[in-house]
Write a protein that holds these residues in place. Structure first.
Motif, PDB file in Angstrom:
ATOM      1  N   LEU A  90       2.852 -45.969 -24.647  1.00 41.22           N
ATOM      2  CA  LEU A  90       1.834 -45.782 -23.275  1.00 41.22           C
ATOM      3  C   LEU A  90       1.059 -46.914 -23.112  1.00 41.22           C
ATOM      4  O   LEU A  90       1.104 -47.320 -21.767  1.00 41.22           O
ATOM      5  CB  LEU A  90       1.373 -44.419 -23.378  1.00 41.22           C
ATOM      6  N   ASP A  91       0.447 -47.478 -23.863  1.00 41.62           N
ATOM      7  CA  ASP A  91      -0.288 -48.685 -23.791  1.00 41.62           C
ATOM      8  C   ASP A  91       0.493 -50.021 -23.427  1.00 41.62           C
ATOM      9  O   ASP A  91       0.355 -50.687 -22.357  1.00 41.62           O
ATOM     10  CB  ASP A  91      -1.048 -48.895 -24.974  1.00 41.62           C
ATOM     11  N   ALA A  92       1.862 -49.916 -23.904  1.00 44.83           N
ATOM     12  CA  ALA A  92       2.697 -51.152 -23.700  1.00 44.83           C
ATOM     13  C   ALA A  92       3.152 -50.712 -22.504  1.00 44.83           C
ATOM     14  O   ALA A  92       3.535 -51.858 -21.567  1.00 44.83           O
ATOM     15  CB  ALA A  92       3.962 -51.210 -24.814  1.00 44.83           C
ATOM     16  N   TRP A 126      -6.120 -47.623  -9.005  1.00 43.67           N
ATOM     17  CA  TRP A 126      -6.269 -46.269  -8.937  1.00 43.67           C
ATOM     18  C   TRP A 126      -5.571 -45.509  -9.920  1.00 43.67           C
ATOM     19  O   TRP A 126      -6.124 -44.388 -10.558  1.00 43.67           O
ATOM     20  CB  TRP A 126      -6.203 -45.849  -7.632  1.00 43.67           C
ATOM     21  N   THR A 127      -4.219 -45.953 -10.093  1.00 41.00           N
ATOM     22  CA  THR A 127      -3.355 -45.395 -11.087  1.00 41.00           C
ATOM     23  C   THR A 127      -3.922 -45.465 -12.584  1.00 41.00           C
ATOM     24  O   THR A 127      -3.815 -44.615 -13.553  1.00 41.00           O
ATOM     25  CB  THR A 127      -2.169 -45.881 -11.271  1.00 41.00           C
ATOM     26  N   PHE A 128      -4.380 -46.537 -12.944  1.00 42.03           N
ATOM     27  CA  PHE A 128      -5.188 -46.974 -14.069  1.00 42.03           C
ATOM     28  C   PHE A 128      -6.418 -46.254 -14.347  1.00 42.03           C
ATOM     29  O   PHE A 128      -6.322 -45.530 -15.514  1.00 42.03           O
ATOM     30  CB  PHE A 128      -5.636 -48.499 -14.161  1.00 42.03           C
ATOM     31  N   CYS A 129      -7.074 -45.990 -13.321  1.00 38.39           N
ATOM     32  CA  CYS A 129      -8.313 -45.095 -13.303  1.00 38.39           C
ATOM     33  C   CYS A 129      -7.971 -43.527 -13.447  1.00 38.39           C
ATOM     34  O   CYS A 129      -8.561 -42.923 -14.506  1.00 38.39           O
ATOM     35  CB  CYS A 129      -9.327 -45.432 -12.300  1.00 38.39           C
ATOM     36  N   ASP A 130      -7.271 -43.121 -12.446  1.00 37.04           N
ATOM     37  CA  ASP A 130      -6.972 -41.783 -12.486  1.00 37.04           C
ATOM     38  C   ASP A 130      -5.881 -41.031 -13.555  1.00 37.04           C
ATOM     39  O   ASP A 130      -6.204 -40.083 -14.004  1.00 37.04           O
ATOM     40  CB  ASP A 130      -6.468 -41.371 -10.969  1.00 37.04           C
ATOM     41  N   ASP A 131      -5.172 -42.022 -13.895  1.00 37.63           N
ATOM     42  CA  ASP A 131      -4.093 -41.640 -14.700  1.00 37.63           C
ATOM     43  C   ASP A 131      -4.294 -42.142 -16.068  1.00 37.63           C
ATOM     44  O   ASP A 131      -4.320 -41.381 -17.266  1.00 37.63           O
ATOM     45  CB  ASP A 131      -2.682 -41.715 -14.320  1.00 37.63           C
ATOM     46  N   TYR A 132      -3.839 -43.434 -16.240  1.00 37.41           N
ATOM     47  CA  TYR A 132      -3.935 -44.217 -17.760  1.00 37.41           C
ATOM     48  C   TYR A 132      -5.305 -43.600 -18.405  1.00 37.41           C
ATOM     49  O   TYR A 132      -5.262 -43.410 -19.510  1.00 37.41           O
ATOM     50  CB  TYR A 132      -3.750 -45.478 -17.646  1.00 37.41           C
ATOM     51  N   LEU A 133      -6.429 -44.087 -17.779  1.00 37.16           N
ATOM     52  CA  LEU A 133      -7.623 -43.862 -18.614  1.00 37.16           C
ATOM     53  C   LEU A 133      -7.995 -42.613 -18.854  1.00 37.16           C
ATOM     54  O   LEU A 133      -8.443 -42.410 -20.214  1.00 37.16           O
ATOM     55  CB  LEU A 133      -8.648 -44.633 -17.473  1.00 37.16           C
ATOM     56  N   GLU A 134      -7.498 -41.557 -18.114  1.00 38.98           N
ATOM     57  CA  GLU A 134      -7.712 -40.198 -18.568  1.00 38.98           C
ATOM     58  C   GLU A 134      -6.875 -39.676 -19.685  1.00 38.98           C
ATOM     59  O   GLU A 134      -7.294 -39.151 -20.630  1.00 38.98           O
ATOM     60  CB  GLU A 134      -7.423 -39.393 -17.447  1.00 38.98           C
ATOM     61  N   LEU A 135      -5.637 -40.418 -19.627  1.00 42.16           N
ATOM     62  CA  LEU A 135      -4.688 -40.046 -20.652  1.00 42.16           C
ATOM     63  C   LEU A 135      -5.101 -40.468 -22.013  1.00 42.16           C
ATOM     64  O   LEU A 135      -4.956 -39.924 -23.177  1.00 42.16           O
ATOM     65  CB  LEU A 135      -3.285 -40.630 -20.236  1.00 42.16           C
ATOM     66  N   VAL A 203       7.769 -45.326 -18.848  1.00 42.69           N
ATOM     67  CA  VAL A 203       6.653 -43.982 -19.602  1.00 42.69           C
ATOM     68  C   VAL A 203       5.627 -43.878 -18.750  1.00 42.69           C
ATOM     69  O   VAL A 203       4.956 -42.911 -18.666  1.00 42.69           O
ATOM     70  CB  VAL A 203       6.238 -45.074 -21.139  1.00 42.69           C
ATOM     71  N   LEU A 204       4.876 -44.804 -18.411  1.00 45.37           N
ATOM     72  CA  LEU A 204       3.695 -44.512 -17.628  1.00 45.37           C
ATOM     73  C   LEU A 204       3.853 -43.753 -16.298  1.00 45.37           C
ATOM     74  O   LEU A 204       3.297 -42.869 -15.966  1.00 45.37           O
ATOM     75  CB  LEU A 204       2.820 -45.818 -17.370  1.00 45.37           C
ATOM     76  N   THR A 205       5.131 -44.258 -15.722  1.00 45.88           N
ATOM     77  CA  THR A 205       5.469 -43.245 -14.571  1.00 45.88           C
ATOM     78  C   THR A 205       5.717 -41.913 -14.828  1.00 45.88           C
ATOM     79  O   THR A 205       5.229 -40.997 -14.099  1.00 45.88           O
ATOM     80  CB  THR A 205       6.633 -44.087 -13.828  1.00 45.88           C
ATOM     81  N   ALA A 206       6.317 -41.780 -15.916  1.00 50.63           N
ATOM     82  CA  ALA A 206       6.750 -40.144 -16.318  1.00 50.63           C
ATOM     83  C   ALA A 206       5.340 -39.459 -16.639  1.00 50.63           C
ATOM     84  O   ALA A 206       5.088 -38.401 -16.237  1.00 50.63           O
ATOM     85  CB  ALA A 206       8.010 -40.353 -17.409  1.00 50.63           C
ATOM     86  N   PRO A 237      12.701 -36.024 -15.247  1.00 45.28           N
ATOM     87  CA  PRO A 237      13.293 -37.145 -15.822  1.00 45.28           C
ATOM     88  C   PRO A 237      12.454 -37.755 -16.903  1.00 45.28           C
ATOM     89  O   PRO A 237      11.482 -37.593 -17.121  1.00 45.28           O
ATOM     90  CB  PRO A 237      13.627 -37.853 -14.448  1.00 45.28           C
ATOM     91  N   HIS A 238      13.352 -38.741 -17.829  1.00 46.31           N
ATOM     92  CA  HIS A 238      12.703 -39.382 -18.608  1.00 46.31           C
ATOM     93  C   HIS A 238      12.070 -38.569 -19.693  1.00 46.31           C
ATOM     94  O   HIS A 238      10.759 -38.995 -19.992  1.00 46.31           O
ATOM     95  CB  HIS A 238      11.804 -40.422 -18.050  1.00 46.31           C
ATOM     96  N   VAL A 239      12.574 -37.676 -20.325  1.00 48.49           N
ATOM     97  CA  VAL A 239      11.918 -36.669 -21.424  1.00 48.49           C
ATOM     98  C   VAL A 239      11.613 -37.474 -22.441  1.00 48.49           C
ATOM     99  O   VAL A 239      10.506 -37.135 -23.328  1.00 48.49           O
ATOM    100  CB  VAL A 239      13.064 -35.470 -21.517  1.00 48.49           C
ATOM    101  N   GLU A 240      12.429 -38.415 -22.863  1.00 54.22           N
ATOM    102  CA  GLU A 240      12.333 -39.046 -24.399  1.00 54.22           C
ATOM    103  C   GLU A 240      10.882 -40.015 -23.922  1.00 54.22           C
ATOM    104  O   GLU A 240      10.283 -40.337 -24.738  1.00 54.22           O
ATOM    105  CB  GLU A 240      13.464 -39.902 -24.348  1.00 54.22           C
ATOM    106  N   ALA A 241      10.746 -40.456 -22.727  1.00 55.93           N
ATOM    107  CA  ALA A 241       9.424 -41.163 -22.603  1.00 55.93           C
ATOM    108  C   ALA A 241       8.294 -40.310 -22.607  1.00 55.93           C
ATOM    109  O   ALA A 241       7.046 -40.867 -23.047  1.00 55.93           O
ATOM    110  CB  ALA A 241       9.471 -41.919 -21.060  1.00 55.93           C
ATOM    111  N   LEU A 242       8.349 -39.037 -22.106  1.00 54.95           N
ATOM    112  CA  LEU A 242       7.355 -38.034 -22.036  1.00 54.95           C
ATOM    113  C   LEU A 242       7.128 -37.907 -23.648  1.00 54.95           C
ATOM    114  O   LEU A 242       5.788 -37.939 -23.854  1.00 54.95           O
ATOM    115  CB  LEU A 242       7.702 -36.897 -21.413  1.00 54.95           C
ATOM    116  N   ARG A 243       8.086 -37.644 -24.634  1.00 52.71           N
ATOM    117  CA  ARG A 243       7.743 -37.256 -25.661  1.00 52.71           C
ATOM    118  C   ARG A 243       6.966 -38.432 -26.463  1.00 52.71           C
ATOM    119  O   ARG A 243       6.051 -38.079 -27.284  1.00 52.71           O
ATOM    120  CB  ARG A 243       9.000 -37.324 -26.478  1.00 52.71           C
TER     121      ARG A 243
END
Length: 278
Positions: A90-92, A126-135, A203-206, A237-243
């Motif tokens: 996810l970081d990459a 905003w994606t960085f703050c609302d999604d990635y940072l929270e994740l 990965v980040l999108t999924a 979609p992208h179940v493997e990315a979610l895993r």
């Protein structure tokens, strides 16, 4: 060539018409970064209407500057261990997505399209703050987690890049943030270049889509976002990315078990909330 600044009726401002607005009060009330944001949002060759009674873009600019300051404080609270490397998918993925932002924003500036450069940077921020940072915040906090160093380094790298991308517009907020973790001025620092991350942006999108779905499912159930969940199913979609980011999803959603299923669009179903203690 810049367009005119016009009044709310899109008439040219002039003393004879009595519709001239000076920036002094707006600067005092909202700050120069907010005014610069409004100005930079106007594309070259296009007239920009300004309503002093409802300066929406100025207010958005002030909110963005404050968010940059607050996000930076949060990111800098995570220590980056010596020798840290980005190892988590996810970081990459986030850094690979940011690489595209750097390339596109740089190309826009080189084409004198400052409004497009700002739009590209702000959208990612905003994606960085609302999604990635929270994740990743739970992983970044946990010194015992093998992925802590990866998250902390990715966050710090992204912050350094974003501050420099925002510097031409949010000049004062960017300079303040830069002083918290770097020497010298952000305005004399090198313009950011792509980090060369080999992560998969999918990965980040999924995972962002899954997080939005989890939040929506809790909201529709009239439950707090902090309510623990026994189990749920994420379809998309992208179940493997979610895993690859399952641990971060479980942490942010307070979820014990997640099941994944292939689907054309992302949905969250079969949510079972943990029993609440009286």
């Amino acid at each position: 060539i810049s367009g005119f600044i016009v009044d709310p009726d899109r008439k040219k401002m002039s003393k004879s018409k009595g519709n001239v607005v000076t920036p002094a009060d707006i600067l005092k009330q909202h700050g120069s970064d907010a005014v610069r944001y409004w100005s930079a949002s106007s594309r070259l060759g296009t007239d920009a209407a300004f309503d002093p009674q409802n300066p929406t873009q100025v207010k958005i600019g002030r909110r963005l500057a404050i968010k940059l300051l607050n996000a930076a404080k949060f990111v800098l609270s995570f220590p980056v261990p010596e020798g840290a490397e980005v190892t988590h998918a996810l970081d990459a993925s986030m850094l690979a997505t940011l690489d595209a932002v750097v390339r596109d924003a740089t190309a826009a500036f080189e084409a004198y399209d400052h409004a497009r450069a700002l739009e590209i940077t702000e959208s990612f921020f905003w994606t960085f703050c609302d999604d990635y940072l929270e994740l990743v915040k739970e992983r970044a906090y946990d010194q015992s987690d093998a992925g802590q160093a990866s998250a902390a380094l990715a966050l710090r790298t992204a912050l350094s890049t974003l501050v420099r991308l925002f510097a031409p517009v949010l000049s004062f907020a960017s300079e303040e943030v830069w002083s918290w973790f770097e020497e010298g001025s952000v305005h004399t620092a090198a313009w950011p270049e792509p980090s060369g991350s080999e992560g998969d942006p999918a990965v980040l999108t999924a995972v962002s889509a899954a997080l939005i779905g989890i939040r929506r499912a809790k909201t529709e159930a009239k439950a707090s976002q902090k309510t623990p969940v026994t189990s749920l199913t994420v379809s998309g979609p992208h179940v493997e990315a979610l895993r690859l980011a399952e641990g971060d999803l479980r942490a942010v959603g307070r979820i014990e078990e997640i099941s994944f299923a292939e689907a054309d669009s992302t949905t969250v179903t079969d949510i079972v909330f943990a029993p609440q203690e009286d």
